[in-house]
Design a protein around this motif. Structure first.
Motif, PDB file in Angstrom:
ATOM      1  N   ILE A 168       0.867  -1.179   0.000  1.00  0.00           N
ATOM      2  CA  ILE A 168       0.000   0.000   0.000  1.00  0.00           C
ATOM      3  C   ILE A 168       0.903   1.227   0.000  1.00  0.00           C
ATOM      4  N   THR A 169       0.976   1.890  -1.123  1.00  0.00           N
ATOM      5  CA  THR A 169       1.908   3.005  -1.277  1.00  0.00           C
ATOM      6  C   THR A 169       1.315   4.327  -0.802  1.00  0.00           C
ATOM      7  N   SER A 170      -0.007   4.436  -0.767  1.00  0.00           N
ATOM      8  CA  SER A 170      -0.639   5.659  -0.273  1.00  0.00           C
ATOM      9  C   SER A 170      -2.078   5.356   0.098  1.00  0.00           C
ATOM     10  N   GLY A 171      -2.587   6.135   1.059  1.00  0.00           N
ATOM     11  CA  GLY A 171      -3.980   5.986   1.454  1.00  0.00           C
ATOM     12  C   GLY A 171      -4.254   4.627   2.083  1.00  0.00           C
ATOM     13  N   GLY A 172      -5.339   4.014   1.677  1.00  0.00           N
ATOM     14  CA  GLY A 172      -5.712   2.711   2.189  1.00  0.00           C
ATOM     15  C   GLY A 172      -6.734   2.796   3.312  1.00  0.00           C
ATOM     16  N   VAL A 173      -7.173   1.618   3.764  1.00  0.00           N
ATOM     17  CA  VAL A 173      -8.189   1.494   4.806  1.00  0.00           C
ATOM     18  C   VAL A 173      -7.649   0.564   5.890  1.00  0.00           C
ATOM     19  N   SER A 174      -7.924   0.904   7.141  1.00  0.00           N
ATOM     20  CA  SER A 174      -7.548   0.028   8.245  1.00  0.00           C
ATOM     21  C   SER A 174      -8.819  -0.481   8.914  1.00  0.00           C
ATOM     22  N   TYR A 175      -8.938  -1.803   9.023  1.00  0.00           N
ATOM     23  CA  TYR A 175     -10.084  -2.410   9.701  1.00  0.00           C
ATOM     24  C   TYR A 175      -9.570  -3.524  10.586  1.00  0.00           C
ATOM     25  N   CYS A 184      -9.605  -2.649  -2.593  1.00  0.00           N
ATOM     26  CA  CYS A 184      -9.751  -4.044  -2.176  1.00  0.00           C
ATOM     27  C   CYS A 184     -10.773  -4.196  -1.052  1.00  0.00           C
ATOM     28  N   PHE A 185     -11.076  -3.097  -0.366  1.00  0.00           N
ATOM     29  CA  PHE A 185     -12.017  -3.160   0.754  1.00  0.00           C
ATOM     30  C   PHE A 185     -13.422  -2.996   0.188  1.00  0.00           C
ATOM     31  N   VAL A 186     -14.008  -4.111  -0.264  1.00  0.00           N
ATOM     32  CA  VAL A 186     -15.265  -4.068  -1.003  1.00  0.00           C
ATOM     33  C   VAL A 186     -16.258  -5.082  -0.440  1.00  0.00           C
ATOM     34  N   CYS A 187     -17.524  -4.887  -0.772  1.00  0.00           N
ATOM     35  CA  CYS A 187     -18.585  -5.835  -0.412  1.00  0.00           C
ATOM     36  C   CYS A 187     -18.337  -7.162  -1.133  1.00  0.00           C
ATOM     37  N   VAL A 188     -18.409  -8.270  -0.397  1.00  0.00           N
ATOM     38  CA  VAL A 188     -18.143  -9.584  -1.011  1.00  0.00           C
ATOM     39  C   VAL A 188     -19.228  -9.980  -1.995  1.00  0.00           C
ATOM     40  N   ASN A 189     -20.378  -9.312  -1.921  1.00  0.00           N
ATOM     41  CA  ASN A 189     -21.476  -9.694  -2.806  1.00  0.00           C
ATOM     42  C   ASN A 189     -21.526  -8.859  -4.086  1.00  0.00           C
ATOM     43  N   CYS A 190     -21.476  -7.512  -3.938  1.00  0.00           N
ATOM     44  CA  CYS A 190     -21.635  -6.654  -5.111  1.00  0.00           C
ATOM     45  C   CYS A 190     -20.357  -5.941  -5.522  1.00  0.00           C
ATOM     46  N   SER A 191     -19.268  -6.087  -4.730  1.00  0.00           N
ATOM     47  CA  SER A 191     -17.957  -5.481  -5.014  1.00  0.00           C
ATOM     48  C   SER A 191     -17.933  -3.963  -4.914  1.00  0.00           C
ATOM     49  N   LYS A 192     -18.916  -3.376  -4.254  1.00  0.00           N
ATOM     50  CA  LYS A 192     -18.924  -1.929  -4.037  1.00  0.00           C
ATOM     51  C   LYS A 192     -17.805  -1.556  -3.062  1.00  0.00           C
ATOM     52  N   GLU A 193     -17.021  -0.498  -3.397  1.00  0.00           N
ATOM     53  CA  GLU A 193     -15.973  -0.037  -2.487  1.00  0.00           C
ATOM     54  C   GLU A 193     -16.616   0.538  -1.221  1.00  0.00           C
ATOM     55  N   LEU A 194     -16.054   0.176  -0.065  1.00  0.00           N
ATOM     56  CA  LEU A 194     -16.673   0.527   1.209  1.00  0.00           C
ATOM     57  C   LEU A 194     -15.863   1.531   2.024  1.00  0.00           C
ATOM     58  N   PHE A 199     -20.802  -0.380   6.601  1.00  0.00           N
ATOM     59  CA  PHE A 199     -20.747  -1.792   6.214  1.00  0.00           C
ATOM     60  C   PHE A 199     -20.954  -2.640   7.451  1.00  0.00           C
ATOM     61  N   THR A 200     -21.149  -3.918   7.245  1.00  0.00           N
ATOM     62  CA  THR A 200     -21.254  -4.850   8.366  1.00  0.00           C
ATOM     63  C   THR A 200     -20.533  -6.136   8.009  1.00  0.00           C
ATOM     64  N   VAL A 201     -20.202  -6.906   9.022  1.00  0.00           N
ATOM     65  CA  VAL A 201     -19.413  -8.123   8.834  1.00  0.00           C
ATOM     66  C   VAL A 201     -20.196  -9.313   9.367  1.00  0.00           C
ATOM     67  N   MET A 202     -20.254 -10.365   8.583  1.00  0.00           N
ATOM     68  CA  MET A 202     -20.913 -11.601   8.984  1.00  0.00           C
ATOM     69  C   MET A 202     -20.011 -12.766   8.605  1.00  0.00           C
ATOM     70  N   ASP A 203     -19.625 -13.566   9.588  1.00  0.00           N
ATOM     71  CA  ASP A 203     -18.744 -14.715   9.342  1.00  0.00           C
ATOM     72  C   ASP A 203     -17.462 -14.275   8.642  1.00  0.00           C
ATOM     73  N   ASP A 204     -16.891 -13.159   9.104  1.00  0.00           N
ATOM     74  CA  ASP A 204     -15.646 -12.604   8.567  1.00  0.00           C
ATOM     75  C   ASP A 204     -15.768 -12.126   7.118  1.00  0.00           C
ATOM     76  N   LYS A 205     -16.989 -11.970   6.644  1.00  0.00           N
ATOM     77  CA  LYS A 205     -17.213 -11.440   5.301  1.00  0.00           C
ATOM     78  C   LYS A 205     -17.821 -10.051   5.418  1.00  0.00           C
ATOM     79  N   ILE A 206     -17.358  -9.132   4.552  1.00  0.00           N
ATOM     80  CA  ILE A 206     -17.769  -7.733   4.613  1.00  0.00           C
ATOM     81  C   ILE A 206     -18.877  -7.475   3.591  1.00  0.00           C
ATOM     82  N   PHE A 207     -19.958  -6.850   4.064  1.00  0.00           N
ATOM     83  CA  PHE A 207     -21.098  -6.557   3.197  1.00  0.00           C
ATOM     84  C   PHE A 207     -21.438  -5.076   3.264  1.00  0.00           C
TER      85      PHE A 207
END
Length: 280
Positions: A168-175, A184-194, A199-207
């Motif tokens: 990660i050369t600049s910016g980024g997200v920390s969770y 890369c920090f996107v919804c596992v279902n629709c790939s929308k950037e979050l 957002f919410t997390v269920m079973d280690d998956k981000i939605f």
């Protein structure tokens, strides 16, 4: 065919001497008055008929470009810049030599050196704070009080995205103390950037909120809408296999809200104790 005129005064330049600057043509008078560079020594314009010396975006008349100590003309001679002053080779040899930050010895005339933010090193003394390899004039990264070669900085300080494992050369997200690229920090279902989105997390998956509501969230047994945990109704009441928004957990008969109160569950319905007594 466009007329050949001075860009400033619009007088015709046909048969006249002119000067071209920044792709525009000027008569000599307009050039001297409005476009000529200013000599840093005498503070006068360097006219079209004058010879000019340029060094690091500063300009001199060739007759003004002199050694600041002995005043020897240097327009056609080699020179040295010392403490932001122009010096001839003879005068610079009489100056005190700077000290190398690494070995604390003099950096003499002709020796290769590296300068960074007012500090100077012999070229071979400018080394990586971690591996001690000579950096010299190669790319480096300053960090706190140290200097690091590209390889060491990459190993010691570069964060890698937990999804793609690329730096990660600049910016980024920390969770949860883990770094992600924003893309890369996107919804596992629709790939929308979050990034900067709810957002919410269920079973280690981000939605994203919409996908969670539509595909994952339990439905309220009262209003049949998704229980998202966002906004109004973030509190949930659960009984056996059913869930309600807290504001939907009401007596079937009198509609009094029973969240955090005694209730009776009868034939899949919720009743307050008083209404429950009236049931046949």
């Amino acid at each position: 065919m466009s007329e050949f005129k001075c860009h400033h005064c619009r007088e015709s330049l046909q048969g006249k001497k002119y000067v071209q600057k920044d792709n525009f043509n000027y008569c000599v008078t307009c050039f001297d008055a409005h476009c000529a560079n200013i000599c840093v020594e005498c503070n006068k314009p360097i006219g079209a008929d004058s010879k000019e010396v340029c060094y690091k975006e500063r300009f001199w008349h060739n007759t003004c470009f002199k050694c600041s100590k002995c005043l020897q003309p240097l327009a056609t001679e080699t020179f040295v810049v010392w403490d932001n002053k122009i010096l001839c080779n003879n005068c610079v040899s009489q100056q005190a030599f700077p000290k190398c930050k690494g070995c604390l010895k003099d950096i003499k005339q002709g020796e290769q050196s590296v300068e960074y933010k007012g500090t100077i090193w012999h070229k071979d003394c400018f080394v990586c704070s971690n591996c001690k390899e000579v950096i010299g004039t190669k790319t480096f990264f300053p960090k706190d009080e140290g200097f690091y070669c590209v390889a060491c900085y990459d190993i010691l300080f570069t964060k890698y995205c937990v999804k793609c494992n690329k730096p990660i050369t600049s910016g980024g997200v920390s969770y949860q103390d883990q770094p992600w690229h924003s893309e890369c920090f996107v919804c596992v279902n629709c790939s929308k950037e979050l990034s900067e989105q709810r957002f919410t997390v269920m079973d280690d998956k981000i939605f994203c909120v919409d996908c969670y509501k539509n595909f994952i969230a339990k439905k309220c047994a009262g209003c049949k809408n998704p229980i998202t945990g966002f906004g109004k109704g973030s509190n949930v009441v659960t009984h056996e296999t059913n869930s309600w928004h807290d504001y939907c957990f009401n007596c079937k008969a009198c509609s009094v809200n029973l969240a955090n109160k005694h209730f009776v569950f009868h034939q899949e319905q919720i009743y307050c104790p008083d209404c429950a007594k009236k049931l046949a």
